[in-house]
Design a protein around this motif. Structure first.
Motif, PDB file in Angstrom:
ATOM      1  N   TYR A 110       0.845  -1.188   0.000  1.00  0.00           N
ATOM      2  CA  TYR A 110       0.000   0.000   0.000  1.00  0.00           C
ATOM      3  C   TYR A 110       0.881   1.238   0.000  1.00  0.00           C
ATOM      4  CZ  TYR A 110       1.190  -0.570   4.918  1.00  0.00           C
ATOM      5  OH  TYR A 110       1.882  -0.756   6.083  1.00  0.00           O
ATOM      6  N   ALA A 111       0.325   2.288  -0.495  1.00  0.00           N
ATOM      7  CA  ALA A 111       1.020   3.569  -0.435  1.00  0.00           C
ATOM      8  C   ALA A 111       0.818   4.151   0.960  1.00  0.00           C
ATOM      9  CB  ALA A 111       0.460   4.526  -1.486  1.00  0.00           C
ATOM     10  N   PRO A 112       1.832   4.807   1.510  1.00  0.00           N
ATOM     11  CA  PRO A 112       1.690   5.360   2.860  1.00  0.00           C
ATOM     12  C   PRO A 112       0.451   6.238   3.015  1.00  0.00           C
ATOM     13  CG  PRO A 112       3.966   5.557   2.126  1.00  0.00           C
ATOM     14  CD  PRO A 112       3.186   5.066   0.954  1.00  0.00           C
ATOM     15  N   GLU A 113       0.150   6.999   1.963  1.00  0.00           N
ATOM     16  CA  GLU A 113      -1.001   7.905   2.092  1.00  0.00           C
ATOM     17  C   GLU A 113      -2.315   7.142   2.211  1.00  0.00           C
ATOM     18  OE1 GLU A 113       1.316   7.997  -0.277  1.00  0.00           O
ATOM     19  OE2 GLU A 113       0.466   8.165  -2.286  1.00  0.00           O
ATOM     20  N   HIS A 114      -2.379   5.953   1.631  1.00  0.00           N
ATOM     21  CA  HIS A 114      -3.588   5.148   1.767  1.00  0.00           C
ATOM     22  C   HIS A 114      -3.753   4.646   3.197  1.00  0.00           C
ATOM     23  CE1 HIS A 114      -3.437   4.165  -2.817  1.00  0.00           C
ATOM     24  NE2 HIS A 114      -3.923   5.368  -2.571  1.00  0.00           N
TER      25      HIS A 114
END
Lengths: 135, 256
Positions: A110-114
């Motif tokens: 996952y992307a950190p922002e997600h």
């Protein structure tokens, strides 16, 4: 002075735990504790219940969703939001997590922002520290 | 009908496509599976029919093999597009049963769900990565032996440094710490695999490798997680060494 939210991160991979810890630095007010073992986390939760739990599925000592089920079916801990992240790809993994009582599931990678978005969904009182995630 | 359908044209088209355009590891693995199935079919049943790639979706659904939900808020896939071809291949060849595909709005978050647990792709860069594979099949009386795909020397391709930069949020201090942690953890996991080739270690290793953008290693570990083969450990070690060299070069840049 506002009380920081207590977040327990249960992840046995140091690399992946570091990624979660770094992502969480962009939220406040927060206090993070890391656990690499499901049973160790369970004991800590019984001692001091956190405000949020982030956990991997495959953990030493406890079978998959066992920790989530233990918590969600206990009257003292069932209100603690649980976010599960995993790269397990079984077709019904989301349904399994939901049936076990998890509040959110985030597939890896996952992307950190997600991750931040999902956490703020569970604990909207958390604020962003760094502008890179946006408001 | 169902699995009796024979896909000469489909597999030939796929192979031709891969010769002329870059394809992902999964796409080539699926071609391999298709060839395996083709080999089995040739030895057990006569050829039934073949069909054009463009009729693929209707054919699969009419056979009751699966249901494809392709919701895309990004763009409409085009027929013949290798990316779309990849999606169709996944559903058909990896399952031979029910499957659903869901395209997230961000194509980099493509998530495949299948009963057989096909691992999700780690697509944080271009959808089609430039990998070249050589595949060969050996037919034996008791089955088909599948050799481990031979990867080209990865060199600078062992780590997607752009993906690593995104993961580490352009924080050099965090990037340094992540690289050091991964290299130590990776070595421990390889040592552990040498003692016991456990799928939970392969799984955890795969997750960690994805954090640093070591996608060829991720794919190798994904293959091993599906079909563990302890004899492949030397190849994993070789790939990890390529990753180590790439990351250590990056560490030098960060500390200079």
């Amino acid at each position: 002075m506002e009380r920081p939210l207590l977040v327990y991160v249960v992840e046995d991979s140091p690399t992946q735990a570091l990624g979660v810890k770094r992502a969480l630095k962009s939220l406040e007010p927060l206090e993070v504790k890391l656990f690499s073992d499901g049973l160790e986390a369970h004991r800590a939760i019984q001692a001091i219940p956190p405000d949020l739990i982030l956990m991997d599925l495959l953990l030493p000592s406890l079978h998959r969703l066992a920790l989530c089920r233990l918590l969600k079916f206990h009257v003292d801990y069932q209100s603690i939001p649980i976010l599960i992240f995993s790269s397990i790809t079984e077709a019904d993994i989301l349904e399994q997590c939901q049936a076990a009582g998890a509040n959110e599931f985030l597939p890896k990678p996952y992307a950190p922002e997600h991750l931040i978005q999902r956490i703020r969904k569970l604990r909207p009182e958390l604020r962003l520290v760094e502008a890179q995630y946006g408001a | 009908m169902g699995p009796e359908v024979f896909w000469d044209d489909f597999l030939d088209s796929l192979e031709h496509e891969l010769e002329s355009a870059p394809g992902t590891t999964e796409l080539r693995s699926l071609l391999l599976q298709g060839r395996l199935w083709q080999s089995w079919m040739r030895h057990t049943q006569p050829r039934v029919e073949s069909f054009a790639v463009t009729e693929w979706i209707e054919r699969m659904e009419s056979l009751g093999w699966g249901r494809i939900e392709a919701e895309s808020t990004f763009s409409e896939p085009r027929q013949g597009d290798p990316w779309m071809l990849e999606l169709l291949c996944r559903a058909l060849l990896s399952n031979l049963g029910s499957a659903s595909l869901r395209l997230e709005a961000d194509p980099k978050a493509l998530w495949l769900r299948s009963p057989q647990g096909w691992p999700p792709p780690t697509l944080k860069g271009p959808l089609l990565r430039r990998l070249s594979w050589s595949l060969s099949l050996e037919w034996h009386e008791d089955g088909v032996k599948v050799p481990f795909p031979v990867l080209p020397p990865t060199g600078s391709g062992a780590v997607d440094l752009e993906a690593l930069r995104r993961t580490t949020l352009d924080d050099p201090e965090f990037e340094r710490e992540l690289i050091e942690t991964f290299l130590a953890e990776g070595q421990r996991q390889l040592d552990s695999l040498g003692l016991r080739y456990a799928t939970n270690v392969l799984h955890s290793f795969r997750g960690s490798a994805a954090m640093v953008g070591a996608y060829p290693l991720v794919e190798m570990l994904a293959c091993e997680e599906r079909l563990p083969e302890p004899g492949h450990l030397p190849q994993l070690k070789k790939e990890f060494e390529a990753v180590r060299q790439c990351l250590e070069r990056r560490l030098s840049e960060l500390t200079s």
